[in-house]
Design a protein around this motif. Structure first.
Motif, PDB file in Angstrom:
ATOM      1  N   LYS A 121       0.832  -1.192   0.000  1.00 39.38           N
ATOM      2  CA  LYS A 121       0.000   0.000   0.000  1.00 39.38           C
ATOM      3  C   LYS A 121       0.879   1.260   0.000  1.00 39.38           C
ATOM      4  O   LYS A 121       0.673   2.175  -0.769  1.00 39.38           O
ATOM      5  CB  LYS A 121      -0.882   0.008   1.251  1.00 39.38           C
ATOM      6  N   THR A 122       1.835   1.236   0.920  1.00 43.44           N
ATOM      7  CA  THR A 122       2.767   2.362   0.974  1.00 43.44           C
ATOM      8  C   THR A 122       4.172   1.830   0.792  1.00 43.44           C
ATOM      9  O   THR A 122       4.506   0.761   1.274  1.00 43.44           O
ATOM     10  CB  THR A 122       2.697   3.076   2.335  1.00 43.44           C
ATOM     11  N   GLY A 123       5.003   2.567   0.088  1.00 41.23           N
ATOM     12  CA  GLY A 123       6.394   2.168  -0.104  1.00 41.23           C
ATOM     13  C   GLY A 123       6.659   1.611  -1.488  1.00 41.23           C
ATOM     14  O   GLY A 123       5.747   1.493  -2.310  1.00 41.23           O
ATOM     15  N   ALA A 124       7.925   1.260  -1.682  1.00 43.90           N
ATOM     16  CA  ALA A 124       8.364   0.820  -3.002  1.00 43.90           C
ATOM     17  C   ALA A 124       8.026  -0.653  -3.254  1.00 43.90           C
ATOM     18  O   ALA A 124       7.898  -1.432  -2.311  1.00 43.90           O
ATOM     19  CB  ALA A 124       9.871   1.023  -3.114  1.00 43.90           C
ATOM     20  N   PRO A 125       7.864  -1.020  -4.530  1.00 47.15           N
ATOM     21  CA  PRO A 125       7.607  -2.414  -4.898  1.00 47.15           C
ATOM     22  C   PRO A 125       8.837  -3.259  -4.584  1.00 47.15           C
ATOM     23  O   PRO A 125       9.940  -2.749  -4.490  1.00 47.15           O
ATOM     24  CB  PRO A 125       7.391  -2.351  -6.404  1.00 47.15           C
ATOM     25  N   PHE A 126       8.621  -4.566  -4.434  1.00 47.19           N
ATOM     26  CA  PHE A 126       9.744  -5.474  -4.267  1.00 47.19           C
ATOM     27  C   PHE A 126       9.394  -6.826  -4.854  1.00 47.19           C
ATOM     28  O   PHE A 126       8.256  -7.051  -5.293  1.00 47.19           O
ATOM     29  CB  PHE A 126      10.167  -5.603  -2.800  1.00 47.19           C
ATOM     30  N   ASN A 127      10.373  -7.720  -4.842  1.00 48.10           N
ATOM     31  CA  ASN A 127      10.195  -9.030  -5.466  1.00 48.10           C
ATOM     32  C   ASN A 127      10.022 -10.110  -4.404  1.00 48.10           C
ATOM     33  O   ASN A 127      10.728 -10.123  -3.403  1.00 48.10           O
ATOM     34  CB  ASN A 127      11.434  -9.322  -6.329  1.00 48.10           C
ATOM     35  N   LEU A 128       9.053 -11.006  -4.629  1.00 48.09           N
ATOM     36  CA  LEU A 128       8.845 -12.138  -3.729  1.00 48.09           C
ATOM     37  C   LEU A 128       9.160 -13.426  -4.463  1.00 48.09           C
ATOM     38  O   LEU A 128       8.700 -13.638  -5.589  1.00 48.09           O
ATOM     39  CB  LEU A 128       7.398 -12.173  -3.234  1.00 48.09           C
ATOM     40  N   SER A 129       9.938 -14.318  -3.834  1.00 45.50           N
ATOM     41  CA  SER A 129      10.322 -15.577  -4.483  1.00 45.50           C
ATOM     42  C   SER A 129       9.150 -16.550  -4.557  1.00 45.50           C
ATOM     43  O   SER A 129       8.162 -16.417  -3.824  1.00 45.50           O
ATOM     44  CB  SER A 129      11.460 -16.229  -3.708  1.00 45.50           C
ATOM     45  N   LYS A 130       9.277 -17.515  -5.416  1.00 47.86           N
ATOM     46  CA  LYS A 130       8.233 -18.528  -5.620  1.00 47.86           C
ATOM     47  C   LYS A 130       7.886 -19.219  -4.303  1.00 47.86           C
ATOM     48  O   LYS A 130       6.714 -19.457  -3.996  1.00 47.86           O
ATOM     49  CB  LYS A 130       8.736 -19.564  -6.632  1.00 47.86           C
ATOM     50  N   THR A 131       8.931 -19.530  -3.536  1.00 50.68           N
ATOM     51  CA  THR A 131       8.712 -20.244  -2.269  1.00 50.68           C
ATOM     52  C   THR A 131       7.827 -19.456  -1.328  1.00 50.68           C
ATOM     53  O   THR A 131       6.889 -19.983  -0.718  1.00 50.68           O
ATOM     54  CB  THR A 131      10.063 -20.491  -1.569  1.00 50.68           C
ATOM     55  N   VAL A 132       8.127 -18.175  -1.205  1.00 56.92           N
ATOM     56  CA  VAL A 132       7.345 -17.334  -0.302  1.00 56.92           C
ATOM     57  C   VAL A 132       5.910 -17.218  -0.793  1.00 56.92           C
ATOM     58  O   VAL A 132       4.946 -17.403  -0.040  1.00 56.92           O
ATOM     59  CB  VAL A 132       7.979 -15.932  -0.193  1.00 56.92           C
ATOM     60  N   ILE A 133       5.779 -16.949  -2.079  1.00 58.61           N
ATOM     61  CA  ILE A 133       4.452 -16.779  -2.682  1.00 58.61           C
ATOM     62  C   ILE A 133       3.575 -17.987  -2.444  1.00 58.61           C
ATOM     63  O   ILE A 133       2.384 -17.876  -2.160  1.00 58.61           O
ATOM     64  CB  ILE A 133       4.606 -16.547  -4.208  1.00 58.61           C
ATOM     65  N   HIS A 134       4.216 -19.145  -2.510  1.00 60.81           N
ATOM     66  CA  HIS A 134       3.494 -20.402  -2.366  1.00 60.81           C
ATOM     67  C   HIS A 134       2.769 -20.504  -1.025  1.00 60.81           C
ATOM     68  O   HIS A 134       1.719 -21.139  -0.918  1.00 60.81           O
ATOM     69  CB  HIS A 134       4.473 -21.573  -2.528  1.00 60.81           C
ATOM     70  N   HIS A 135       3.332 -19.849  -0.010  1.00 60.76           N
ATOM     71  CA  HIS A 135       2.763 -19.989   1.337  1.00 60.76           C
ATOM     72  C   HIS A 135       1.809 -18.874   1.725  1.00 60.76           C
ATOM     73  O   HIS A 135       1.301 -18.846   2.837  1.00 60.76           O
ATOM     74  CB  HIS A 135       3.887 -20.091   2.367  1.00 60.76           C
ATOM     75  N   LEU A 136       1.593 -17.935   0.806  1.00 57.24           N
ATOM     76  CA  LEU A 136       0.700 -16.818   1.136  1.00 57.24           C
ATOM     77  C   LEU A 136      -0.707 -17.043   0.609  1.00 57.24           C
ATOM     78  O   LEU A 136      -0.908 -17.254  -0.590  1.00 57.24           O
ATOM     79  CB  LEU A 136       1.262 -15.510   0.584  1.00 57.24           C
ATOM     80  N   GLN A 137      -1.686 -17.022   1.530  1.00 56.55           N
ATOM     81  CA  GLN A 137      -3.102 -17.074   1.139  1.00 56.55           C
ATOM     82  C   GLN A 137      -3.631 -15.649   1.089  1.00 56.55           C
ATOM     83  O   GLN A 137      -3.385 -14.872   2.022  1.00 56.55           O
ATOM     84  CB  GLN A 137      -3.898 -17.875   2.161  1.00 56.55           C
ATOM     85  N   VAL A 138      -4.319 -15.312   0.035  1.00 56.38           N
ATOM     86  CA  VAL A 138      -4.827 -13.938  -0.081  1.00 56.38           C
ATOM     87  C   VAL A 138      -6.313 -13.926  -0.406  1.00 56.38           C
ATOM     88  O   VAL A 138      -6.878 -14.926  -0.850  1.00 56.38           O
ATOM     89  CB  VAL A 138      -4.071 -13.154  -1.186  1.00 56.38           C
ATOM     90  N   GLU A 139      -6.946 -12.786  -0.188  1.00 54.30           N
ATOM     91  CA  GLU A 139      -8.350 -12.605  -0.564  1.00 54.30           C
ATOM     92  C   GLU A 139      -8.438 -11.316  -1.362  1.00 54.30           C
ATOM     93  O   GLU A 139      -7.565 -10.456  -1.247  1.00 54.30           O
ATOM     94  CB  GLU A 139      -9.223 -12.532   0.684  1.00 54.30           C
ATOM     95  N   PRO A 140      -9.465 -11.175  -2.161  1.00 58.71           N
ATOM     96  CA  PRO A 140      -9.621  -9.962  -2.953  1.00 58.71           C
ATOM     97  C   PRO A 140      -9.623  -8.733  -2.044  1.00 58.71           C
ATOM     98  O   PRO A 140     -10.253  -8.743  -0.992  1.00 58.71           O
ATOM     99  CB  PRO A 140     -10.991 -10.138  -3.619  1.00 58.71           C
ATOM    100  N   ALA A 141      -8.925  -7.679  -2.472  1.00 55.72           N
ATOM    101  CA  ALA A 141      -8.854  -6.485  -1.622  1.00 55.72           C
ATOM    102  C   ALA A 141     -10.045  -5.573  -1.888  1.00 55.72           C
ATOM    103  O   ALA A 141     -10.580  -5.564  -2.985  1.00 55.72           O
ATOM    104  CB  ALA A 141      -7.560  -5.738  -1.889  1.00 55.72           C
TER     105      ALA A 141
END
Lengths: 217, 217
Positions: A197-217
């Motif tokens: 939301k605030t701050g600069a973009p960054f990169n997330l690795s495949k491994t990390v992404i795999h463990h994140l559950q998200v819902e529509p914002a």
DNA sequence: TTATATTTTTAGACGCATCTAATTATTCTC
DNA sequence: GAGAATAATTAGATGCGTCTAAAAATATAA
């Protein structure tokens, strides 16, 4: 009324049944005890009407057993929420204490705590908190993995809560409830460019992404 | 580390030493056990360096024992404060739950709870809460009994916390921290006319007055 | 399908905190 | 100060939750 040991076994059975069967071995592993000790406790809990258990045939929860187990999960997650939201604990250091607090016997305390916290639906790890009636409000979540460029999402849960992963997320300023905008998906390594939301973009690795559950914002 | 039973015995010894000696009988009475059980525990706690104990000669606390006992009192009173001030429990219904909560093992939790509550000096019953260092901040209080007409005071403690007395005070809207102005003292029956900060004056009987500790407002 | 490996259960023992019953100290009373 | 009353301790048993070791049931593999 259940003893602490009985509650621990009941909770282990409940947890293990969530992804398959609750073998005597797995229960013992989870509680750091021996299988022989587990067998004895399973017999006792069966005697008390909380488990359906037949020697060598495996174990399931009775209605009563499930209710008690869910009540324990509810207490555990409410206390974790209290520790993080109110007392300022890190979300990666509350499990052990909550493990003790969940055994406090006082229905009134649990309900008052629930109200005090604003009847939260999820704990700091993003796991759903059962209500007083034992019902959980489900959300439609998906893996961040499944999202495409342009999507805006909110982090709802972290599926594997190892210390390493939690610290990594923390260093990125990410926690349950954080908002992310997916900017780019890199096919060759499965990584993702995301912008908080605030701050600069960054990169997330495949491994990390795999463990994140998200819902529509 | 102490077991729950050990902590209970240690606390009983500490409490009983406050008004005299801690006899084996009195300890057993307090814990609803038998004297023989107490003897065994006293031996064990002596073994652990928490008590000075000689058969038939009585018992006192070592420095280490006193520190541990005070830490338990601190936890108990902080939890009682939390239950009343934050969760809205009545001050006459928190003892039992606090009795459980005081056994939670987590130094960090106690200190964070202390900060969260604003490092209170007194619990809902008006008893002093030891600080992290074990020191208590004392106040000059006196019995309401000793006050004369025209004095303005604040209720600091209730010396006998029977259910009956607590309910009576509750019905008058009185609790720790309530302000009172003494209007009149009736010599013939020892009763007193007092006026709360807001609302109409009322009469308090000699018995009630006797149990109220107050400080200058 | 038979032998072997794995899993689970049973049997018996141990530590802990409690109890009852019996014994020993201390205190009170005359 | 001797006997009675009271208090404290020891001895031995019990329930609970765990353990180790051995036996039994189930699963795997040649």
């Amino acid at each position: 009324m259940l003893t602490r040991a009985e509650e621990d076994h009941l909770k282990a059975v409940h947890r293990l049944l969530e992804d398959g069967i609750a073998s005597t071995n797995a229960i013992a592993e989870r509680l750091s005890t021996k299988t022989s000790s587990v067998t004895v406790m399973l017999q006792k809990l069966t005697e008390k009407g909380l488990l359906n258990y037949q020697p060598y045939k495996g174990v399931t929860l009775t209605r009563e057993g499930r209710e008690q187990a869910v009540a324990l999960v509810r207490k555990h997650r409410l206390w974790e929420t209290f520790l993080v939201e109110q007392l300022g604990f890190g979300w990666d250091e509350v499990h052990e204490v909550a493990e003790q607090l969940e055994h406090i016997q006082s229905p009134k305390l649990v309900d008052k705590l629930d109200d005090f916290l604003g009847n939260p639906a999820f704990d700091p790890h993003g796991d759903p908190i059962p209500g007083k009636d034992g019902k959980v409000r489900l959300r439609q979540t998906k893996r961040l993995e499944m999202c495409g460029p342009g999507e805006s999402v909110r982090i709802a849960a972290v599926s594997e809560t190892t210390d390493g992963l939690l610290r990594l997320l923390d260093s990125r300023g990410l926690r349950i409830g954080s908002y992310l905008h997916v900017q780019d998906v890199h096919v060759f390594d499965g990584s993702m460019d995301v912008k908080p939301k605030t701050g600069a973009p960054f990169n997330l690795s495949k491994t990390v992404i795999h463990h994140l559950q998200v819902e529509p914002a």
